[in-house]
Design a protein around this motif. Structure first.
Motif, PDB file in Angstrom:
ATOM      1  N   LEU A 159       0.832  -1.202   0.000  1.00 26.43           N
ATOM      2  CA  LEU A 159       0.000   0.000   0.000  1.00 26.43           C
ATOM      3  C   LEU A 159       0.868   1.254   0.000  1.00 26.43           C
ATOM      4  N   GLY A 160       0.371   2.290  -0.639  1.00 26.02           N
ATOM      5  CA  GLY A 160       1.053   3.575  -0.654  1.00 26.02           C
ATOM      6  C   GLY A 160       0.350   4.572   0.246  1.00 26.02           C
ATOM      7  N   PRO A 161       0.753   5.836   0.198  1.00 28.48           N
ATOM      8  CA  PRO A 161       0.087   6.861   1.007  1.00 28.48           C
ATOM      9  C   PRO A 161      -1.390   6.957   0.645  1.00 28.48           C
ATOM     10  N   GLY A 162      -2.203   7.352   1.607  1.00 27.83           N
ATOM     11  CA  GLY A 162      -3.638   7.491   1.375  1.00 27.83           C
ATOM     12  C   GLY A 162      -4.440   6.780   2.446  1.00 27.83           C
ATOM     13  N   HIS A 163      -5.758   6.849   2.310  1.00 22.17           N
ATOM     14  CA  HIS A 163      -6.664   6.235   3.264  1.00 22.17           C
ATOM     15  C   HIS A 163      -7.334   5.018   2.631  1.00 22.17           C
ATOM     16  N   TYR A 164      -7.518   3.982   3.445  1.00 23.36           N
ATOM     17  CA  TYR A 164      -8.041   2.715   2.952  1.00 23.36           C
ATOM     18  C   TYR A 164      -9.208   2.233   3.814  1.00 23.36           C
ATOM     19  N   TYR A 165     -10.125   1.532   3.151  1.00 20.95           N
ATOM     20  CA  TYR A 165     -11.277   0.939   3.817  1.00 20.95           C
ATOM     21  C   TYR A 165     -11.267  -0.570   3.602  1.00 20.95           C
ATOM     22  N   PHE A 166     -11.803  -1.305   4.585  1.00 26.06           N
ATOM     23  CA  PHE A 166     -11.858  -2.758   4.512  1.00 26.06           C
ATOM     24  C   PHE A 166     -13.247  -3.234   4.928  1.00 26.06           C
ATOM     25  N   SER A 167     -13.693  -4.329   4.313  1.00 28.11           N
ATOM     26  CA  SER A 167     -15.002  -4.901   4.609  1.00 28.11           C
ATOM     27  C   SER A 167     -14.862  -6.421   4.586  1.00 28.11           C
ATOM     28  N   VAL A 168     -15.596  -7.105   5.464  1.00 30.98           N
ATOM     29  CA  VAL A 168     -15.407  -8.545   5.643  1.00 30.98           C
ATOM     30  C   VAL A 168     -16.749  -9.259   5.677  1.00 30.98           C
ATOM     31  N   MET A 169     -16.756 -10.526   5.246  1.00 30.53           N
ATOM     32  CA  MET A 169     -17.965 -11.346   5.247  1.00 30.53           C
ATOM     33  C   MET A 169     -17.584 -12.784   5.559  1.00 30.53           C
ATOM     34  N   PRO A 170     -18.311 -13.463   6.459  1.00 29.26           N
ATOM     35  CA  PRO A 170     -17.950 -14.842   6.800  1.00 29.26           C
ATOM     36  C   PRO A 170     -18.419 -15.841   5.740  1.00 29.26           C
ATOM     37  N   LEU A 171     -17.696 -16.942   5.665  1.00 26.41           N
ATOM     38  CA  LEU A 171     -18.079 -18.064   4.821  1.00 26.41           C
ATOM     39  C   LEU A 171     -18.620 -19.157   5.736  1.00 26.41           C
ATOM     40  N   THR A 172     -19.908 -19.434   5.640  1.00 25.02           N
ATOM     41  CA  THR A 172     -20.538 -20.409   6.526  1.00 25.02           C
ATOM     42  C   THR A 172     -21.254 -21.474   5.704  1.00 25.02           C
ATOM     43  N   SER A 173     -21.488 -22.612   6.345  1.00 26.92           N
ATOM     44  CA  SER A 173     -22.169 -23.726   5.667  1.00 26.92           C
ATOM     45  C   SER A 173     -23.608 -23.887   6.137  1.00 26.92           C
ATOM     46  N   ASP A 174     -24.058 -23.031   7.053  1.00 22.27           N
ATOM     47  CA  ASP A 174     -25.434 -23.141   7.533  1.00 22.27           C
ATOM     48  C   ASP A 174     -26.365 -22.326   6.638  1.00 22.27           C
ATOM     49  N   GLU A 175     -27.598 -22.156   7.065  1.00 19.57           N
ATOM     50  CA  GLU A 175     -28.609 -21.507   6.233  1.00 19.57           C
ATOM     51  C   GLU A 175     -28.630 -19.988   6.358  1.00 19.57           C
ATOM     52  N   ARG A 176     -27.783 -19.455   7.207  1.00 22.65           N
ATOM     53  CA  ARG A 176     -27.772 -18.005   7.368  1.00 22.65           C
ATOM     54  C   ARG A 176     -27.273 -17.315   6.091  1.00 22.65           C
ATOM     55  N   SER A 177     -27.876 -16.176   5.793  1.00 22.74           N
ATOM     56  CA  SER A 177     -27.472 -15.378   4.640  1.00 22.74           C
ATOM     57  C   SER A 177     -26.644 -14.192   5.141  1.00 22.74           C
ATOM     58  N   TRP A 178     -25.484 -13.988   4.514  1.00 22.57           N
ATOM     59  CA  TRP A 178     -24.579 -12.935   4.952  1.00 22.57           C
ATOM     60  C   TRP A 178     -24.266 -11.969   3.810  1.00 22.57           C
ATOM     61  N   SER A 179     -23.958 -10.739   4.179  1.00 24.48           N
ATOM     62  CA  SER A 179     -23.441  -9.762   3.239  1.00 24.48           C
ATOM     63  C   SER A 179     -22.190  -9.133   3.838  1.00 24.48           C
ATOM     64  N   TYR A 180     -21.464  -8.391   3.023  1.00 24.75           N
ATOM     65  CA  TYR A 180     -20.262  -7.733   3.529  1.00 24.75           C
ATOM     66  C   TYR A 180     -20.616  -6.725   4.619  1.00 24.75           C
ATOM     67  N   SER A 181     -19.720  -6.591   5.581  1.00 26.64           N
ATOM     68  CA  SER A 181     -19.894  -5.625   6.665  1.00 26.64           C
ATOM     69  C   SER A 181     -19.814  -4.206   6.144  1.00 26.64           C
ATOM     70  N   SER A 182     -20.274  -3.277   6.975  1.00 26.42           N
ATOM     71  CA  SER A 182     -19.991  -1.871   6.704  1.00 26.42           C
ATOM     72  C   SER A 182     -18.476  -1.691   6.721  1.00 26.42           C
ATOM     73  N   PRO A 183     -17.951  -0.743   5.972  1.00 25.59           N
ATOM     74  CA  PRO A 183     -16.487  -0.622   5.895  1.00 25.59           C
ATOM     75  C   PRO A 183     -15.864  -0.152   7.196  1.00 25.59           C
ATOM     76  N   GLY A 184     -14.709  -0.704   7.490  1.00 18.01           N
ATOM     77  CA  GLY A 184     -13.877  -0.211   8.577  1.00 18.01           C
ATOM     78  C   GLY A 184     -12.843   0.739   8.008  1.00 18.01           C
ATOM     79  N   GLY A 185     -12.638   1.871   8.676  1.00 15.70           N
ATOM     80  CA  GLY A 185     -11.681   2.852   8.183  1.00 15.70           C
ATOM     81  C   GLY A 185     -12.216   4.269   8.362  1.00 15.70           C
ATOM     82  N   PRO A 186     -11.516   5.262   7.843  1.00 15.40           N
ATOM     83  CA  PRO A 186     -10.318   5.102   7.016  1.00 15.40           C
ATOM     84  C   PRO A 186      -9.065   4.798   7.844  1.00 15.40           C
TER      85      PRO A 186
END
Length: 348
Positions: A159-186
């Motif tokens: 990474l270079g200079p600047g601000h960055y955001y990250f978002s995460v989503m779990p991988l599961t085998s059950d019936e729950r439906s997931w989406s990416y999290s709100s971004p963490g950052g900057p």
């Protein structure tokens, strides 16, 4: 005003259960933007409404939206002369998450250096791994990490200079439906404190044990790190005895422990009598070094009045001396944690 042309329509960056965040490519001549929105549902005929005619950013989070309703957006820009551009083509219809979709809490900052950021997140019960995406603040699209992450932390390199955001989503085998999290950052990569930068040249030598030294930016190598500056020479018997102890600490404690690896670096400052002696001694060292030909090498020894070697000065990230000479100190993980704690206290 030159005709306003979008390279793409307003796009959706993020969404949660009650909001969507949109973005568009900024126009270099724009002083403000007008953002319009239209709801698409069966209750009434769709009409455009103006959200703001004096918006200065090129992204917008619209809250208080309803599930199962599509929302379209379009934008126009105004220049310094008060002239408005044409409206963009309407975006696709964007939807908030349905109530039955789960999301994690945003990732949080862990550590950084001059070229990387390490983030962490809470473990999700039953998760087999995690998908991670990231973007630089001015980028209008996410980059997804191809590898499934099996831990609850990740380090993004290069990474270079600047601000960055990250978002995460779990991988599961059950019936729950997931989406990416709100971004963490900057979050941003570490910068090199001027009080540290003045001690070193613009580049250092770096290598792994046994490899050929290569040049690395001093900022990339040292920013955000506690520094162990090692004054030593091959002609010095006590130095030859201490160097393997320091190498064992560096390889088996610092490099083997992720959060220590990202916070501690050793820099060799040679007191050898010749470049040949320096190269021969540095050959078996795994850390960074000041090149023998650099004026900063002798200047640093003079600045700290190094009259006896081996000497290992521990510097905090703001340039403060945490320990005048760590030779004779038990080089353990506990010692490393103590330096980190000292550095945090001194940096407040």
């Amino acid at each position: 005003m030159t005709e306003f042309v979008w390279s793409w329509n307003p796009t959706m960056l993020d969404r949660d259960h009650e909001s969507v965040t949109i973005a568009w490519e900024p126009n270099p001549e724009a002083t403000v933007y007008e953002v319009q929105m239209m709801e698409r549902h069966e209750e009434s005929s769709p009409e455009w409404s103006t959200l703001s005619s004096s918006f200065k950013n090129h992204f917008l989070r619209k809250k208080n939206l309803r599930p199962s309703v599509g929302y379209q957006f379009r934008v126009r820009a105004q220049n310094a002369e008060g002239e408005w551009s044409k409206l963009t083509t309407p975006s696709d219809a964007f939807y908030v998450l349905n109530p039955d979709v789960s999301v994690m809490k945003p990732p949080t900052f862990m550590v950084h250096d001059g070229a990387s950021i390490t983030i962490q997140w809470e473990e999700v019960e039953g998760a087999e791994g995690y998908h991670l995406r990231w973007r630089k603040e001015e980028n209008l699209q996410w980059t997804t990490v191809e590898t499934v992450i099996r831990a609850t932390h990740a380090k993004k390199n290069g990474l270079g200079p600047g601000h960055y955001y990250f978002s995460v989503m779990p991988l599961t085998s059950d019936e729950r439906s997931w989406s990416y999290s709100s971004p963490g950052g900057p979050f941003k990569v570490a910068s090199l404190n001027p009080n540290i930068a003045r001690y070193f040249p613009a580049t250092l030598l770096t290598k792994t044990k046994g490899s050929t030294p290569t040049s690395v930016s001093t900022v990339t190598a040292l920013a955000g790190k506690i520094l162990l500056v090692y004054f030593s020479a091959h002609w010095c018997g006590p130095c030859r005895n201490f160097t393997p102890q320091l190498a064992n600490f560096y390889n088996n404690v610092v490099q083997a422990t992720p959060h220590l690896k990202s916070q501690i670096e050793v820099v060799f400052c040679s007191a050898d009598h010749s470049e040949q002696d320096f190269k021969g001694y540095y050959r078996d060292m795994p850390w960074t070094a000041i090149d023998f030909d650099e004026d900063a090498r002798e200047q640093l020894m003079g600045m700290f009045q190094v009259s006896g070697i081996p000497r290992l000065i521990v510097f905090g990230t703001n340039g403060q001396v945490l320990q005048s000479n760590a030779v004779g100190t038990a080089l353990t993980a506990q010692a490393a944690e103590a330096w980190i704690a000292q550095n945090k206290a001194a940096s407040k």
